[in-house]
Write a protein that holds these residues in place. Sequence first.
Motif, PDB file in Angstrom:
ATOM      1  N   ALA A 145      53.816 -12.994 -27.527  1.00  0.00           N
ATOM      2  CA  ALA A 145      54.626 -12.884 -26.317  1.00  0.00           C
ATOM      3  C   ALA A 145      55.247 -11.489 -26.193  1.00  0.00           C
ATOM      4  N   ALA A 146      55.733 -10.936 -27.322  1.00  0.00           N
ATOM      5  CA  ALA A 146      56.357  -9.615 -27.295  1.00  0.00           C
ATOM      6  C   ALA A 146      55.333  -8.536 -26.959  1.00  0.00           C
ATOM      7  N   ILE A 147      54.140  -8.666 -27.507  1.00  0.00           N
ATOM      8  CA  ILE A 147      53.097  -7.674 -27.222  1.00  0.00           C
ATOM      9  C   ILE A 147      52.681  -7.728 -25.762  1.00  0.00           C
ATOM     10  N   GLN A 148      52.630  -8.905 -25.202  1.00  0.00           N
ATOM     11  CA  GLN A 148      52.301  -9.035 -23.785  1.00  0.00           C
ATOM     12  C   GLN A 148      53.363  -8.367 -22.913  1.00  0.00           C
ATOM     13  N   ARG A 149      54.613  -8.526 -23.299  1.00  0.00           N
ATOM     14  CA  ARG A 149      55.686  -7.875 -22.538  1.00  0.00           C
ATOM     15  C   ARG A 149      55.582  -6.360 -22.623  1.00  0.00           C
ATOM     16  N   LEU A 150      55.240  -5.857 -23.806  1.00  0.00           N
ATOM     17  CA  LEU A 150      55.073  -4.411 -23.946  1.00  0.00           C
ATOM     18  C   LEU A 150      53.894  -3.904 -23.123  1.00  0.00           C
ATOM     19  N   GLY A 151      52.825  -4.690 -23.090  1.00  0.00           N
ATOM     20  CA  GLY A 151      51.668  -4.304 -22.277  1.00  0.00           C
ATOM     21  C   GLY A 151      52.021  -4.235 -20.796  1.00  0.00           C
ATOM     22  N   ALA A 152      52.789  -5.222 -20.338  1.00  0.00           N
ATOM     23  CA  ALA A 152      53.220  -5.217 -18.940  1.00  0.00           C
ATOM     24  C   ALA A 152      54.139  -4.026 -18.666  1.00  0.00           C
ATOM     25  N   LEU A 153      55.002  -3.701 -19.620  1.00  0.00           N
ATOM     26  CA  LEU A 153      55.889  -2.558 -19.465  1.00  0.00           C
ATOM     27  C   LEU A 153      55.088  -1.264 -19.363  1.00  0.00           C
ATOM     28  N   GLN A 154      54.078  -1.119 -20.222  1.00  0.00           N
ATOM     29  CA  GLN A 154      53.253   0.080 -20.208  1.00  0.00           C
ATOM     30  C   GLN A 154      52.557   0.251 -18.862  1.00  0.00           C
ATOM     31  N   ARG A 188      65.931   0.196 -13.809  1.00  0.00           N
ATOM     32  CA  ARG A 188      65.672  -1.096 -14.465  1.00  0.00           C
ATOM     33  C   ARG A 188      66.780  -1.443 -15.450  1.00  0.00           C
ATOM     34  N   LEU A 189      67.281  -0.446 -16.129  1.00  0.00           N
ATOM     35  CA  LEU A 189      68.350  -0.675 -17.111  1.00  0.00           C
ATOM     36  C   LEU A 189      69.732  -0.596 -16.475  1.00  0.00           C
ATOM     37  N   ASN A 190      69.780  -0.496 -15.137  1.00  0.00           N
ATOM     38  CA  ASN A 190      71.057  -0.405 -14.418  1.00  0.00           C
ATOM     39  C   ASN A 190      71.909   0.722 -14.973  1.00  0.00           C
ATOM     40  N   TRP A 191      71.237   1.788 -15.393  1.00  0.00           N
ATOM     41  CA  TRP A 191      71.889   2.981 -15.921  1.00  0.00           C
ATOM     42  C   TRP A 191      72.885   2.649 -17.037  1.00  0.00           C
ATOM     43  N   GLY A 192      72.440   1.752 -17.929  1.00  0.00           N
ATOM     44  CA  GLY A 192      73.240   1.435 -19.112  1.00  0.00           C
ATOM     45  C   GLY A 192      74.210   0.293 -18.930  1.00  0.00           C
ATOM     46  N   GLY A 193      74.286  -0.277 -17.712  1.00  0.00           N
ATOM     47  CA  GLY A 193      75.192  -1.383 -17.477  1.00  0.00           C
ATOM     48  C   GLY A 193      74.508  -2.722 -17.702  1.00  0.00           C
ATOM     49  N   SER A 194      75.094  -3.778 -17.191  1.00  0.00           N
ATOM     50  CA  SER A 194      74.520  -5.114 -17.345  1.00  0.00           C
ATOM     51  C   SER A 194      73.161  -5.179 -16.651  1.00  0.00           C
ATOM     52  N   ASN A 195      72.197  -5.790 -17.316  1.00  0.00           N
ATOM     53  CA  ASN A 195      70.857  -5.922 -16.747  1.00  0.00           C
ATOM     54  C   ASN A 195      70.167  -7.117 -17.391  1.00  0.00           C
ATOM     55  N   GLU A 196      68.999  -7.454 -16.867  1.00  0.00           N
ATOM     56  CA  GLU A 196      68.290  -8.641 -17.341  1.00  0.00           C
ATOM     57  C   GLU A 196      67.104  -8.308 -18.248  1.00  0.00           C
ATOM     58  N   ILE A 197      67.038  -7.079 -18.716  1.00  0.00           N
ATOM     59  CA  ILE A 197      65.958  -6.690 -19.625  1.00  0.00           C
ATOM     60  C   ILE A 197      66.151  -7.408 -20.960  1.00  0.00           C
ATOM     61  N   PRO A 198      65.100  -8.040 -21.507  1.00  0.00           N
ATOM     62  CA  PRO A 198      65.215  -8.705 -22.820  1.00  0.00           C
ATOM     63  C   PRO A 198      65.708  -7.736 -23.891  1.00  0.00           C
ATOM     64  N   ALA A 199      66.522  -8.233 -24.783  1.00  0.00           N
ATOM     65  CA  ALA A 199      67.140  -7.382 -25.804  1.00  0.00           C
ATOM     66  C   ALA A 199      66.115  -6.643 -26.647  1.00  0.00           C
ATOM     67  N   GLU A 200      64.970  -7.309 -26.944  1.00  0.00           N
ATOM     68  CA  GLU A 200      63.986  -6.658 -27.813  1.00  0.00           C
ATOM     69  C   GLU A 200      63.272  -5.504 -27.132  1.00  0.00           C
ATOM     70  N   LEU A 201      63.323  -5.450 -25.792  1.00  0.00           N
ATOM     71  CA  LEU A 201      62.657  -4.366 -25.071  1.00  0.00           C
ATOM     72  C   LEU A 201      63.578  -3.172 -24.809  1.00  0.00           C
ATOM     73  N   LYS A 202      64.875  -3.364 -24.919  1.00  0.00           N
ATOM     74  CA  LYS A 202      65.812  -2.289 -24.599  1.00  0.00           C
ATOM     75  C   LYS A 202      65.630  -1.047 -25.481  1.00  0.00           C
ATOM     76  N   PRO A 203      65.404  -1.197 -26.799  1.00  0.00           N
ATOM     77  CA  PRO A 203      65.155   0.009 -27.603  1.00  0.00           C
ATOM     78  C   PRO A 203      63.912   0.763 -27.154  1.00  0.00           C
ATOM     79  N   VAL A 204      62.892   0.033 -26.685  1.00  0.00           N
ATOM     80  CA  VAL A 204      61.660   0.687 -26.217  1.00  0.00           C
ATOM     81  C   VAL A 204      61.951   1.473 -24.945  1.00  0.00           C
TER      82      VAL A 204
END
Length: 315
Positions: free
Chosen positions: A217-226, A252-268
Amino acid sequence: MSAHYRLDCDYGTAVIVCWEKGGTEPIYVCESHAKQLGRSREHGPEARLITAETKQSDKPAAREESAPTKEAAPAKEAAQAKPKRAALPKPAPSKPETKSERAVPAASGRPAARDLTFGNSAKAMVDEAIWNLSTGDFQAYRNALQEGKSANDAAQAAGGQLAVIHQKINEYTVKLEALLSESKATIKVEETIDKPLEQAMLEIIGSGAMGEPEKDAAIQRLGALQESVKHGLQGEITPLQANQVILEIGERLNWGGSNEIPAELKPVYRTLYGGLKTAVCSAVPETQNLHDRLTNLYAAKADLERELLTAKEFA
């Protein structure tokens, strides 16, 4: 004892050596020796003059800075009256929040912590000299949005900080894009986008804390992000194109504020954003200041828009 030491005051070799080396105790000298001693750079305010009448007077010396008193307390009383030198104070504990202070973040709708990778809204307020302006008219802002007006037009209707921030963003964007358009430099997609995402995929595959379904599931999310970030970009891109990707990630990251991006994708996202910004500013160095100011302004805009949209329900 040498006559040099038989003085009517504390001035003597042992005392003065201690004093010159930064002694912590004040010394008491007569007027003639005060002229010889002068002022210590560190303890000047603590040097006090005494007269020959000191031994005959039981009255405590008055604490006057402008001129020495004619009567002083005996040495024992003076030692008790003088200010004590305590050890370095411990850092003061932070002031406990009151209920009203704790309610401010919730009432304003601001996130508890902002990711400063995507801008510092407080710095924007200072750099653009708008910290002392009102936030803006939230009702006018809402009405304009409900009428179908653009965010920029709604901000102008609101006035205050929000209007100025939108104006500054437009102004700096024009200057930044002009500089980027003139550049003949190129930025490699593989280095700035593909490699960071591939590295993230390898880390997921090698993770011992994730099961196979989670990894898939995580790899699929990264592929979609790419795919969404690249928009079909291949090979080399211009600094202007790279800047468009930066803006998209920031939004997408709301310039560092609250957002709905999954936590595991934020470092990427953070890695992509930082790498692309570094590449753009390296390719066109004169854009660094504009880029920094814009980043902070976007963060401030995100904070203020959220505050205005949530202000009414907490009024």
